[in-house]
Write a protein that holds these residues in place. Structure first.
Motif, PDB file in Angstrom:
ATOM      1  N   LEU A 284     -23.692   8.531 112.563  1.00 17.84           N
ATOM      2  CA  LEU A 284     -22.974   7.257 112.724  1.00 17.84           C
ATOM      3  C   LEU A 284     -21.931   7.359 113.822  1.00 17.84           C
ATOM      4  CD1 LEU A 284     -22.515   6.102 109.017  1.00 17.84           C
ATOM      5  CD2 LEU A 284     -23.812   4.911 110.789  1.00 17.84           C
ATOM      6  N   GLN A 285     -21.267   8.512 113.913  1.00 13.07           N
ATOM      7  CA  GLN A 285     -20.309   8.727 114.997  1.00 13.07           C
ATOM      8  C   GLN A 285     -20.991   8.598 116.350  1.00 13.07           C
ATOM      9  OE1 GLN A 285     -17.398  11.999 114.777  1.00 13.07           O
ATOM     10  NE2 GLN A 285     -18.092  12.348 112.680  1.00 13.07           N
ATOM     11  N   MET A 286     -22.129   9.268 116.489  1.00  8.55           N
ATOM     12  CA  MET A 286     -22.847   9.225 117.768  1.00  8.55           C
ATOM     13  C   MET A 286     -23.336   7.816 118.074  1.00  8.55           C
ATOM     14  SD  MET A 286     -24.941  12.778 118.201  1.00  8.55           S
ATOM     15  CE  MET A 286     -25.046  12.533 119.967  1.00  8.55           C
ATOM     16  N   SER A 287     -23.752   7.079 117.044  1.00  9.91           N
ATOM     17  CA  SER A 287     -24.186   5.700 117.250  1.00  9.91           C
ATOM     18  C   SER A 287     -23.040   4.861 117.803  1.00  9.91           C
ATOM     19  CB  SER A 287     -24.674   5.089 115.930  1.00  9.91           C
ATOM     20  OG  SER A 287     -25.758   5.818 115.415  1.00  9.91           O
ATOM     21  N   ASN A 288     -21.833   5.156 117.333  1.00 10.96           N
ATOM     22  CA  ASN A 288     -20.668   4.398 117.786  1.00 10.96           C
ATOM     23  C   ASN A 288     -20.223   4.793 119.190  1.00 10.96           C
ATOM     24  OD1 ASN A 288     -20.755   3.281 115.275  1.00 10.96           O
ATOM     25  ND2 ASN A 288     -18.854   4.182 114.529  1.00 10.96           N
ATOM     26  N   GLY A 289     -20.598   6.029 119.628  1.00 11.91           N
ATOM     27  CA  GLY A 289     -20.292   6.394 121.013  1.00 11.91           C
ATOM     28  C   GLY A 289     -19.528   7.665 121.226  1.00 11.91           C
ATOM     29  N   ALA A 290     -19.101   8.336 120.150  1.00 14.74           N
ATOM     30  CA  ALA A 290     -18.346   9.588 120.300  1.00 14.74           C
ATOM     31  C   ALA A 290     -18.504  10.409 119.035  1.00 14.74           C
ATOM     32  CB  ALA A 290     -16.872   9.311 120.583  1.00 14.74           C
ATOM     33  N   ILE A 291     -18.184  11.695 119.119  1.00 13.24           N
ATOM     34  CA  ILE A 291     -18.313  12.573 117.961  1.00 13.24           C
ATOM     35  C   ILE A 291     -17.245  13.651 118.008  1.00 13.24           C
ATOM     36  CG2 ILE A 291     -19.952  14.135 119.094  1.00 13.24           C
ATOM     37  CD1 ILE A 291     -21.390  14.369 116.356  1.00 13.24           C
ATOM     38  N   TYR A 292     -16.788  14.060 116.853  1.00 13.82           N
ATOM     39  CA  TYR A 292     -15.831  15.160 116.793  1.00 13.82           C
ATOM     40  C   TYR A 292     -16.569  16.483 116.940  1.00 13.82           C
ATOM     41  CZ  TYR A 292     -12.298  11.927 114.974  1.00 13.82           C
ATOM     42  OH  TYR A 292     -11.405  10.903 114.829  1.00 13.82           O
ATOM     43  N   SER A 293     -16.039  17.358 117.819  1.00 14.38           N
ATOM     44  CA  SER A 293     -16.601  18.689 117.985  1.00 14.38           C
ATOM     45  C   SER A 293     -16.118  19.592 116.852  1.00 14.38           C
ATOM     46  CB  SER A 293     -16.192  19.276 119.335  1.00 14.38           C
ATOM     47  OG  SER A 293     -14.797  19.592 119.316  1.00 14.38           O
ATOM     48  N   GLU A 294     -16.602  20.831 116.846  1.00 11.94           N
ATOM     49  CA  GLU A 294     -16.170  21.790 115.831  1.00 11.94           C
ATOM     50  C   GLU A 294     -14.665  22.049 115.917  1.00 11.94           C
ATOM     51  OE1 GLU A 294     -18.033  22.951 113.391  1.00 11.94           O
ATOM     52  OE2 GLU A 294     -19.686  21.723 114.144  1.00 11.94           O
ATOM     53  N   ASN A 295     -14.098  21.869 117.107  1.00  9.20           N
ATOM     54  CA  ASN A 295     -12.653  22.065 117.321  1.00  9.20           C
ATOM     55  C   ASN A 295     -11.867  20.776 117.118  1.00  9.20           C
ATOM     56  OD1 ASN A 295     -13.076  24.780 118.032  1.00  9.20           O
ATOM     57  ND2 ASN A 295     -13.569  24.179 120.140  1.00  9.20           N
ATOM     58  N   HIS A 296     -12.567  19.750 116.629  1.00  8.58           N
ATOM     59  CA  HIS A 296     -11.948  18.436 116.372  1.00  8.58           C
ATOM     60  C   HIS A 296     -11.574  17.692 117.657  1.00  8.58           C
ATOM     61  CE1 HIS A 296     -11.894  19.339 112.110  1.00  8.58           C
ATOM     62  NE2 HIS A 296     -11.289  20.492 112.362  1.00  8.58           N
ATOM     63  N   ASP A 297     -12.148  18.116 118.781  1.00  3.84           N
ATOM     64  CA  ASP A 297     -12.005  17.342 120.008  1.00  3.84           C
ATOM     65  C   ASP A 297     -12.985  16.182 119.973  1.00  3.84           C
ATOM     66  OD1 ASP A 297     -10.097  19.122 121.077  1.00  3.84           O
ATOM     67  OD2 ASP A 297     -11.692  20.459 121.794  1.00  3.84           O
ATOM     68  N   VAL A 298     -12.667  15.106 120.691  1.00  2.70           N
ATOM     69  CA  VAL A 298     -13.545  13.948 120.743  1.00  2.70           C
ATOM     70  C   VAL A 298     -14.464  14.064 121.964  1.00  2.70           C
ATOM     71  CG1 VAL A 298     -13.677  11.438 120.933  1.00  2.70           C
ATOM     72  CG2 VAL A 298     -11.849  12.488 119.581  1.00  2.70           C
ATOM     73  N   VAL A 299     -15.763  14.079 121.698  1.00  2.00           N
ATOM     74  CA  VAL A 299     -16.749  14.153 122.778  1.00  2.00           C
ATOM     75  C   VAL A 299     -17.394  12.772 122.920  1.00  2.00           C
ATOM     76  CG1 VAL A 299     -18.857  15.261 123.612  1.00  2.00           C
ATOM     77  CG2 VAL A 299     -17.210  16.574 122.237  1.00  2.00           C
ATOM     78  N   GLU A 300     -17.162  12.131 124.054  1.00  2.46           N
ATOM     79  CA  GLU A 300     -17.716  10.794 124.271  1.00  2.46           C
ATOM     80  C   GLU A 300     -19.180  10.878 124.670  1.00  2.46           C
ATOM     81  OE1 GLU A 300     -15.507   7.531 125.684  1.00  2.46           O
ATOM     82  OE2 GLU A 300     -13.717   8.727 126.045  1.00  2.46           O
ATOM     83  N   PHE A 327     -14.134   5.397 112.454  1.00  2.00           N
ATOM     84  CA  PHE A 327     -13.502   6.694 112.711  1.00  2.00           C
ATOM     85  C   PHE A 327     -12.268   6.520 113.586  1.00  2.00           C
ATOM     86  CE2 PHE A 327     -18.108   7.193 112.317  1.00  2.00           C
ATOM     87  CZ  PHE A 327     -18.169   8.019 111.210  1.00  2.00           C
ATOM     88  N   LYS A 328     -11.370   7.500 113.516  1.00  2.00           N
ATOM     89  CA  LYS A 328     -10.142   7.433 114.312  1.00  2.00           C
ATOM     90  C   LYS A 328     -10.464   7.338 115.795  1.00  2.00           C
ATOM     91  CE  LYS A 328      -5.653   7.853 115.069  1.00  2.00           C
ATOM     92  NZ  LYS A 328      -5.593   8.008 116.518  1.00  2.00           N
ATOM     93  N   HIS A 329     -11.500   8.051 116.239  1.00  2.00           N
ATOM     94  CA  HIS A 329     -11.821   7.973 117.670  1.00  2.00           C
ATOM     95  C   HIS A 329     -12.384   6.602 118.046  1.00  2.00           C
ATOM     96  CE1 HIS A 329     -16.073   8.572 116.732  1.00  2.00           C
ATOM     97  NE2 HIS A 329     -15.861   9.790 116.268  1.00  2.00           N
ATOM     98  N   ASP A 330     -12.987   5.891 117.066  1.00  2.00           N
ATOM     99  CA  ASP A 330     -13.391   4.505 117.334  1.00  2.00           C
ATOM    100  C   ASP A 330     -12.165   3.667 117.701  1.00  2.00           C
ATOM    101  OD1 ASP A 330     -16.018   5.063 116.713  1.00  2.00           O
ATOM    102  OD2 ASP A 330     -15.904   4.255 114.679  1.00  2.00           O
ATOM    103  N   PHE A 331     -11.131   3.780 116.861  1.00  2.00           N
ATOM    104  CA  PHE A 331      -9.901   3.012 117.080  1.00  2.00           C
ATOM    105  C   PHE A 331      -9.324   3.304 118.463  1.00  2.00           C
ATOM    106  CE2 PHE A 331      -5.320   2.543 117.063  1.00  2.00           C
ATOM    107  CZ  PHE A 331      -5.105   1.327 116.427  1.00  2.00           C
ATOM    108  N   ASP A 332      -9.158   4.586 118.767  1.00  2.00           N
ATOM    109  CA  ASP A 332      -8.546   4.970 120.042  1.00  2.00           C
ATOM    110  C   ASP A 332      -9.375   4.497 121.231  1.00  2.00           C
ATOM    111  OD1 ASP A 332      -6.526   6.220 118.633  1.00  2.00           O
ATOM    112  OD2 ASP A 332      -7.505   8.182 118.673  1.00  2.00           O
TER     113      ASP A 332
END
Length: 454
Positions: A284-300, A327-332
């Motif tokens: 679902l994260q990837m469908s929205n356009g970004a995903i959290y990495s293992e280090n909690h970084d946002v990968v667009e 997700f928080k990265h959706d908001f940002d």
């Protein structure tokens, strides 16, 4: 404002007055709060109760109950104390002389421990009752300790069993102390259900026995009232739009790689709701356009949903737009993207933002569905909803839409769903449409993906 109750509201008010335990299963927007306050006011006047405790979601506890008291002429004399904030703030609120004390669900355990030896509330109102659907939750176990001290209890919800009738037992237990559906969740399951999917001793879902649903309904029918808005109110028209988008080839490739890796990993082990949820969460994260990495970084990954959102906002011709994100990265990402287009989007922080929205002062409002699930009256500020990211929770989905699609809305409500084609978005949308969102649906969706990949 003068209160002129609908016939169904009069029925609900009388039901609460006439029954020491009352469950009101009323659809969103049917005025549960004002009806309950009216009944409480009568019970206080008659001397049948003296101190009333209301337990509600945080935003509802902060704003809705006090706003309703201020709104209606016949309730303005009621004194409300909000048991919220820091420990000192809560202690001060407890010491105040009031008719109604309002607290949030997260403070139930603290409140019970603080007041156990000197419990002063002879009536309890649980708004939203379905938030006590887990018999293992600390809030349920805490409230269960003081249940014998309630002279009266009212449970309010529009969705008492959003996932399964298994959810009903803890809620009814709080209402009647186990008189109707049994003293334990185990005896309830044994009487009305058979185990479904399981892994040795772990049962993932329960199936109703033949005739069990009717038997359960008959057991609780004397204290529970169920009403649907469509049967009593002239609600505005509702239009549900599916806005399908195609992801770029690079994004689809990354999506398929992640899906394959995770699905094949799951295939080596027993599939549980927990690891199935992890898989769908990432997809679902990837469908929205970004995903959290293992280090909690946002990968667009892509901007296709952002572009679709912009088109909806531009097509609204200046009308306010309510956006639900996951997700928080959706908001940002939404805030930054719209800012680059000279548009301002803000998140819902407090009751001041609710008033600004209803006054038409916020053009684009971003809300997580879990924060807008219950009790927020946003119908006066707009009629356009956008689901940027979807939720598996039918309860959250229905409750979130009901922030605008409810009594008081004057315009046709348009609910837009941005769906990434060929992704798990389609599975979630199908499940929501079937009105059967539960663990079993989630597991079957994952199993179907395993089959497709193989």
């Amino acid at each position: 404002m003068k209160f002129k109750p609908w016939n169904y509201q009069e029925y609900a008010i009388n039901h609460m007055i006439d029954h020491e335990a009352s469950g009101l299963f009323l659809d969103m927007g049917m005025g549960k709060t004002v009806s309950t306050l009216t009944a409480v006011d009568e019970l206080l006047f008659l001397g049948l109760v003296y101190k009333v405790l209301v337990i509600a979601p945080l935003r509802v506890a902060e704003d809705t109950w006090s706003t309703e008291v201020e709104k209606w002429d016949h309730l303005k004399h009621l004194k409300i104390s909000k048991i919220l904030g820091t420990k000192k703030d809560r202690e001060r609120a407890l010491m105040k002389n009031a008719d109604i004390y309002v607290t949030n669900r997260e403070n139930v355990d603290w409140l019970v421990n603080e007041c156990f030896g000197k419990w002063m509330f002879d009536m309890v109102v649980i708004d939203e009752l379905s938030s006590f659907k887990s018999s293992k939750a600390k809030r349920f176990r805490s409230l269960r300790k003081v249940r014998p001290y309630f002279k009266r209890i009212v449970g309010l919800t529009g969705t008492p069993a959003p996932n399964s009738l298994i959810d009903l037992w803890p809620q009814i237990y709080l209402l009647d102390g186990g008189k109707r559906l049994g003293k334990t969740i185990g005896s309830y399951r044994e009487q009305y259900f058979t185990p479904g999917n399981r892994n040795q001793f772990v049962v993932y879902n329960w199936n109703l026995k033949e005739g069990a649903a009717e038997a359960i309904e008959n057991k609780i029918s004397d204290i529970c009232v169920s009403m649907k808005a469509k049967d009593y109110l002239n609600l505005p028209e509702r239009i549900d739009n599916l806005i399908e988008i195609n992801l770029p080839e690079t994004a689809i490739k990354k999506y398929k790689e992640l899906e394959k890796d995770l699905v094949l990993e799951l295939d080596k082990n027993d599939i549980t709701a927990a690891n199935a949820a992890v898989l769908t969460n990432k997809l679902l994260q990837m469908s929205n356009g970004a995903i959290y990495s293992e280090n909690h970084d946002v990968v667009e990954i892509h901007e296709e949903k952002l572009k679709a959102l912009l088109e909806i906002i531009e097509a609204s011709n200046g009308k306010p737009v309510l956006v639900f994100y996951s997700f928080k990265h959706d908001f940002d990402r939404i805030v930054d993207f719209l800012k680059s287009k000279k548009l301002k989007a803000v998140g819902l922080k407090d009751s001041k933002d609710i008033k600004k929205w209803n006054n038409g002062e916020i053009p684009i409002l971003l809300i997580h569905p879990a924060s807008a699930g219950h009790g927020l009256n946003l119908q006066y500020g707009g009629n356009i909803v956008v689901w940027f990211g979807l939720t598996w929770s039918l309860e959250l989905y229905q409750q979130a839409n009901a922030r605008l699609y409810r009594q008081g809305q004057k315009e046709t409500v348009i609910i837009n769903h941005i769906i990434a084609k060929g992704t798990v978005d389609e599975d979630v949308m199908k499940a929501l449409g079937n009105k059967e969102v539960n663990q079993n649906i989630l597991l079957e969706a994952v199993k179907a993906r395993i089959k497709n990949i193989k």
